[in-house]
Scaffold this motif. Sequence first.
Motif, mmCIF file in Angstrom:
data_model
loop_
_atom_site.group_PDB
_atom_site.id
_atom_site.type_symbol
_atom_site.label_atom_id
_atom_site.label_comp_id
_atom_site.label_asym_id
_atom_site.label_seq_id
_atom_site.Cartn_x
_atom_site.Cartn_y
_atom_site.Cartn_z
ATOM 1 N N VAL A 66 0.833 -1.207 0.000
ATOM 2 C CA VAL A 66 0.000 0.000 0.000
ATOM 3 C C VAL A 66 0.864 1.252 0.000
ATOM 4 O O VAL A 66 0.507 2.266 -0.609
ATOM 5 C CB VAL A 66 -0.947 -0.011 1.222
ATOM 6 C CG1 VAL A 66 -1.717 1.296 1.313
ATOM 7 C CG2 VAL A 66 -1.910 -1.183 1.129
ATOM 8 N N GLY A 67 2.007 1.184 0.658
ATOM 9 C CA GLY A 67 2.856 2.362 0.785
ATOM 10 C C GLY A 67 3.831 2.569 -0.348
ATOM 11 O O GLY A 67 4.637 3.512 -0.301
ATOM 12 N N SER A 68 3.788 1.711 -1.367
ATOM 13 C CA SER A 68 4.685 1.883 -2.509
ATOM 14 C C SER A 68 4.001 1.660 -3.847
ATOM 15 O O SER A 68 4.494 2.111 -4.884
ATOM 16 C CB SER A 68 5.866 0.909 -2.395
ATOM 17 O OG SER A 68 5.422 -0.434 -2.536
ATOM 18 N N GLY A 69 2.876 0.921 -3.844
ATOM 19 C CA GLY A 69 2.210 0.582 -5.104
ATOM 20 C C GLY A 69 2.860 -0.570 -5.828
ATOM 21 O O GLY A 69 2.473 -0.894 -6.958
ATOM 22 N N THR A 129 -5.391 -0.117 -4.653
ATOM 23 C CA THR A 129 -5.792 0.834 -3.615
ATOM 24 C C THR A 129 -4.809 1.997 -3.550
ATOM 25 O O THR A 129 -5.214 3.159 -3.464
ATOM 26 C CB THR A 129 -5.869 0.121 -2.249
ATOM 27 O OG1 THR A 129 -6.901 -0.865 -2.310
ATOM 28 C CG2 THR A 129 -6.159 1.097 -1.133
ATOM 29 N N ALA A 130 -3.514 1.694 -3.592
ATOM 30 C CA ALA A 130 -2.507 2.753 -3.557
ATOM 31 C C ALA A 130 -2.686 3.710 -4.727
ATOM 32 O O ALA A 130 -2.657 4.945 -4.558
ATOM 33 C CB ALA A 130 -1.105 2.133 -3.582
ATOM 34 N N ALA A 131 -2.898 3.169 -5.922
ATOM 35 C CA ALA A 131 -3.036 4.017 -7.108
ATOM 36 C C ALA A 131 -4.332 4.820 -7.085
ATOM 37 O O ALA A 131 -4.351 6.012 -7.382
ATOM 38 C CB ALA A 131 -2.983 3.148 -8.364
ATOM 39 N N THR A 132 -5.431 4.175 -6.715
ATOM 40 C CA THR A 132 -6.735 4.837 -6.758
ATOM 41 C C THR A 132 -6.824 5.958 -5.731
ATOM 42 O O THR A 132 -7.238 7.083 -6.049
ATOM 43 C CB THR A 132 -7.859 3.817 -6.520
ATOM 44 O OG1 THR A 132 -7.795 2.811 -7.526
ATOM 45 C CG2 THR A 132 -9.216 4.494 -6.589
ATOM 46 N N THR A 134 -3.120 2.217 -16.585
ATOM 47 C CA THR A 134 -3.514 2.615 -15.229
ATOM 48 C C THR A 134 -5.007 2.918 -15.174
ATOM 49 O O THR A 134 -5.714 2.469 -14.267
ATOM 50 C CB THR A 134 -2.724 3.856 -14.796
ATOM 51 O OG1 THR A 134 -1.338 3.649 -15.062
ATOM 52 C CG2 THR A 134 -2.936 4.148 -13.330
ATOM 53 N N LYS A 135 -5.479 3.635 -16.143
ATOM 54 C CA LYS A 135 -6.876 4.061 -16.169
ATOM 55 C C LYS A 135 -7.820 2.878 -16.338
ATOM 56 O O LYS A 135 -8.855 2.783 -15.671
ATOM 57 C CB LYS A 135 -7.070 5.052 -17.326
ATOM 58 C CG LYS A 135 -8.482 5.569 -17.494
ATOM 59 C CD LYS A 135 -8.508 6.564 -18.646
ATOM 60 C CE LYS A 135 -9.911 7.086 -18.903
ATOM 61 N NZ LYS A 135 -9.932 8.031 -20.040
ATOM 62 N N ARG A 136 -7.443 1.941 -17.205
ATOM 63 C CA ARG A 136 -8.342 0.848 -17.572
ATOM 64 C C ARG A 136 -8.352 -0.272 -16.538
ATOM 65 O O ARG A 136 -9.415 -0.812 -16.213
ATOM 66 C CB ARG A 136 -7.921 0.300 -18.941
ATOM 67 C CG ARG A 136 -8.864 -0.705 -19.555
ATOM 68 C CD ARG A 136 -8.550 -0.909 -21.023
ATOM 69 N NE ARG A 136 -7.164 -1.281 -21.245
ATOM 70 C CZ ARG A 136 -6.259 -0.518 -21.873
ATOM 71 N NH1 ARG A 136 -6.610 0.670 -22.318
ATOM 72 N NH2 ARG A 136 -5.020 -0.942 -22.041
ATOM 73 N N HIS A 137 -7.181 -0.627 -15.997
ATOM 74 C CA HIS A 137 -7.084 -1.831 -15.173
ATOM 75 C C HIS A 137 -6.872 -1.567 -13.687
ATOM 76 O O HIS A 137 -6.982 -2.491 -12.885
ATOM 77 C CB HIS A 137 -5.954 -2.719 -15.682
ATOM 78 C CG HIS A 137 -6.143 -3.201 -17.087
ATOM 79 N ND1 HIS A 137 -7.206 -4.008 -17.452
ATOM 80 C CD2 HIS A 137 -5.435 -2.964 -18.225
ATOM 81 C CE1 HIS A 137 -7.124 -4.269 -18.750
ATOM 82 N NE2 HIS A 137 -6.070 -3.648 -19.237
ATOM 83 N N TYR A 138 -6.531 -0.342 -13.315
ATOM 84 C CA TYR A 138 -6.210 -0.100 -11.917
ATOM 85 C C TYR A 138 -7.115 0.955 -11.281
ATOM 86 O O TYR A 138 -7.805 0.706 -10.311
ATOM 87 C CB TYR A 138 -4.735 0.321 -11.777
ATOM 88 C CG TYR A 138 -3.811 -0.845 -12.006
ATOM 89 C CD1 TYR A 138 -3.348 -1.606 -10.949
ATOM 90 C CD2 TYR A 138 -3.428 -1.219 -13.282
ATOM 91 C CE1 TYR A 138 -2.526 -2.706 -11.150
ATOM 92 C CE2 TYR A 138 -2.609 -2.303 -13.501
ATOM 93 C CZ TYR A 138 -2.162 -3.046 -12.427
ATOM 94 O OH TYR A 138 -1.364 -4.136 -12.638
ATOM 95 N N VAL A 139 -7.099 2.155 -11.835
ATOM 96 C CA VAL A 139 -7.827 3.251 -11.201
ATOM 97 C C VAL A 139 -9.262 3.345 -11.697
ATOM 98 O O VAL A 139 -10.169 3.674 -10.941
ATOM 99 C CB VAL A 139 -7.070 4.572 -11.449
ATOM 100 C CG1 VAL A 139 -7.844 5.742 -10.896
ATOM 101 C CG2 VAL A 139 -5.695 4.505 -10.796
#
Length: 406
Positions: free
Chosen positions: A218-221, A349-352, A376-381
């Motif tokens: 969580v603290g690094s992604g 969670t870290a990215a969002t 990032t937009k499609r699969h993570y955030v």
Amino acid sequence: MAGRPRLQPGQLGSVSFGEAPDGVRGRARVRDASGELRRISTVAPTREAVTEELQRQASELVHRQFAETKDATLGELLDAWVQRSQRVCRPQTARTYAGTAKWLKEECGALSVRSFDLRQAKNLLQRVSETRRGGEAAAQQAKVALTGALAQAIDRDLIDRNFIRDIERERPQAAPPTYLTLEQLEILRAVVLEREERTRPNAGASAGLLRWGIEACVGSGLRIGEVLALRRVDVDMDTRWLTVRATLVDGDEDGGWKNTRQTRLKVLGQARRQRASRFAIAALREASAAGKDPDPLAPILQSRNGTFVAARNFRRQLREVRLHPGLVRALARTELTPDDLTPHILRRTAATLSAIETGDLSRASNLLGHTDVNTTKRHYVGVAWRQVDESDVLDTIFGRGTDVDW
């Protein structure tokens, strides 16, 4: 007792070695393209050179037979594709391909490639989609395998076009990427700490592994495999910089199940230096102090024996806490289930939450080490980072004043 696995076309059997006047003699069996067993032999200076030459002879034998017969079954071509993937792909990818080829051969392995056409391919993929577990995802896997098999056929001049590429599959609409809220994360932390205290009498210094790994993710992604691959030398506790250049995988280069530190990340170009949060460094410092092996090349998160912790063991520990009633209720508030609580959701969670806080998607992309912000937009955030505030404009256009008694 189960017998020995059947040799596939071009695959060497056990090699026997003996002395020769000018080196080492080697003999082995190989199955040719027609399924017949053949014996081959050679003499070379070393055992390694013998094995290499025998493998070359085996491959040449099958290749020559393909060229002579101008035909082959899909099963033989799938085997050839799997053998190639074992040479050029990462171990976990090669294992996935081998598993797909195994069940796909049951569906179409006996078909001749020269009689296999576009209509048959479409019908096959539709049947896989309707009958196989995984549905459309299984059909996509089959399409990848068939594309690879037909590529092998083109290399051998058996066909002149890879028509599998022309088939369009309907991809199901992906759900928005999931992530944990701050409230859910705090409850997870409490549940993990409770487990840690309960297991400490037996686990000893390694009881904190789950907590340290969660805080580091969580603290690094970073991915969990990247966190577990960090060595002492890769972490600068004072400046908080991490050198990310390896990942842990559950498999070695020979396809065996072995915890291996792989010096290739998931995507080329993702090796990087990345600064971690203070709370992540605090967790890594605690893990470092508890580690048994002080060597700079030793892992920062260590097992009881001072070795790298397998990602599958970290996942197992996470599964042990995700059915906690309080955590289940907290997850349900955002329509998550315990199955959604995986190591990868910590990375999302870290990215969002970073993107929501800053409103800057590119910074979240850099955090994840992505070269393409669309990934990032499609699969993570997903859509979670988009914060639309045009309320002042709407008040100006439509508002009736703040003193109106509604």
